[in-house]
Write an enzyme that holds these catalytic residues in place. Structure first.
Site, short mmCIF file in Angstrom:
data_model
loop_
_atom_site.label_atom_id
_atom_site.label_comp_id
_atom_site.label_asym_id
_atom_site.label_seq_id
_atom_site.Cartn_x
_atom_site.Cartn_y
_atom_site.Cartn_z
N ARG A 8 33.30 63.37 51.86
CA ARG A 8 33.30 62.23 52.78
C ARG A 8 34.34 62.45 53.86
NH1 ARG A 8 32.98 56.45 49.78
NH2 ARG A 8 34.25 55.93 51.60
N ARG A 23 37.83 63.41 44.76
CA ARG A 23 36.53 63.08 45.35
C ARG A 23 36.32 63.83 46.66
NH1 ARG A 23 35.03 56.84 46.44
NH2 ARG A 23 35.97 57.07 48.49
N ARG A 32 33.86 41.90 52.80
CA ARG A 32 35.09 42.68 52.69
C ARG A 32 36.26 42.03 53.41
NH1 ARG A 32 33.83 48.26 51.84
NH2 ARG A 32 35.54 49.70 52.12
N ARG A 37 42.81 53.37 55.04
CA ARG A 37 41.90 52.50 54.28
C ARG A 37 42.68 51.64 53.28
NH1 ARG A 37 38.42 56.87 52.11
NH2 ARG A 37 37.24 55.33 50.97
N LYS A 78 34.40 51.47 42.19
CA LYS A 78 33.47 50.34 42.33
C LYS A 78 32.04 50.81 42.51
CE LYS A 78 34.59 49.27 47.17
NZ LYS A 78 33.53 50.01 47.86
P1 AMP Z 1 33.20 52.20 51.09
O1 AMP Z 1 32.09 53.14 50.76
O2 AMP Z 1 33.02 50.83 50.47
O3 AMP Z 1 34.56 52.78 50.79
O4 AMP Z 1 33.14 51.96 52.68
C1 AMP Z 1 33.32 53.05 53.55
C2 AMP Z 1 33.53 52.56 54.96
O5 AMP Z 1 32.38 51.82 55.42
C3 AMP Z 1 34.71 51.63 55.19
O6 AMP Z 1 35.93 52.32 55.32
C4 AMP Z 1 34.29 50.92 56.48
O7 AMP Z 1 34.46 51.79 57.59
C5 AMP Z 1 32.78 50.76 56.29
N1 AMP Z 1 32.41 49.49 55.63
C6 AMP Z 1 31.85 49.33 54.40
N2 AMP Z 1 31.63 48.04 54.12
C7 AMP Z 1 32.07 47.34 55.20
C8 AMP Z 1 32.13 45.96 55.51
N3 AMP Z 1 31.71 45.01 54.65
N4 AMP Z 1 32.63 45.61 56.71
C9 AMP Z 1 33.08 46.52 57.59
N5 AMP Z 1 33.06 47.85 57.36
C10 AMP Z 1 32.55 48.27 56.17
#
Ligand code: AMP
Length: 193
Positions: free
Chosen positions: A134, A128, A88, A145, A13
């Site tokens: 990360r 990744r 989310r 996750r 994404k």
């Molecule tokens: P992502 O880069 O989208 O995979 O997000 C990485 C991490 O950021 C997630 O596992 C959450 O810990 C946090 N995170 C990102 N977006 C949100 C959101 N909308 N609400 C809560 N936590 C978020």
């Protein structure tokens, strides 16, 4: 143009959101990337969010809204946005919707769900972990996750399908083909502005 990307971790994404932002000349707002930047800069939000990120848990809504609100409103005033990772949860989507109801031309116009099978996702995330480093790409955090996505984020799909703005895209194709399918699907909605 105001878009949201929804997908399991590792589905691509972020990559597609970046390409869409360049194509439609709109802002790319990744809640995950913004949170990681807050953590790296040691800000108040970053300090409060760090442990959640490391575990792969969702960061509390107040922090995410504090970080996203102005950015989303600003982007909406300047041509639009592609949101990557926010809202989310149903709760976030409803809260964002009620804010958007009070302001013209802020609400989402299309939601892109990138569909990728679990085996493919795991392989991509392991790859990744090797190059992006990360902290939430280790096996335990990845498994967590996935669970969080299933319980917290997947219900969003029905929510947006009910609003008639959900586009389902096969995310298992080469990057350029996924992008082509998204553009065709979005353009077929004839969204203006
Ligand atoms: P992502 O880069 O989208 O995979 O997000 C990485 C991490 O950021 C997630 O596992 C959450 O810990 C946090 N995170 C990102 N977006 C949100 C959101 N909308 N609400 C809560 N936590 C978020």
């Amino acid at each position: 143009m105001r878009l949201l990307m929804v997908a399991y971790p590792g589905a691509g994404k972020g990559t597609q959101a970046e390409m869409l932002a360049a194509h439609y000349r709109i802002a790319h707002l990744s809640s995950g990337a913004l949170l990681r930047a807050e953590v790296n800069s040691g800000t108040r939000i970053g300090k409060l969010a760090a442990d959640y990120l490391r575990r792969g848990d969702l960061v509390p809504d107040e922090l995410v809204f504090e970080m996203m609100r102005i950015r989303v409103l600003e982007a909406a005033r300047h041509g639009g946005y592609v949101l990557d990772g926010f809202p989310r949860t149903i709760h976030q989507a409803e809260a964002a919707y009620s804010v958007a109801q009070e302001i013209e031309d802020v609400e989402l116009q299309a939601v892109v769900y990138l569909k990728v099978g679990q085996n493919e996702l795991r392989q991509r995330l392991r790859a990744r972990a090797g190059h992006e480093g990360r902290t939430d790409d280790d096996d335990i955090a990845i498994a967590h996750r996935f669970e969080v996505f299933e319980t917290e984020t997947e219900p969003l799909l029905a929510f947006y399908a009910g609003r008639g703005i959900l586009l389902e895209i096969n995310g298992e194709q080469p990057v350029g083909d996924v992008f082509g399918d998204i553009i065709s699907a979005v353009d077929s909605l004839h969204i203006s502005g």
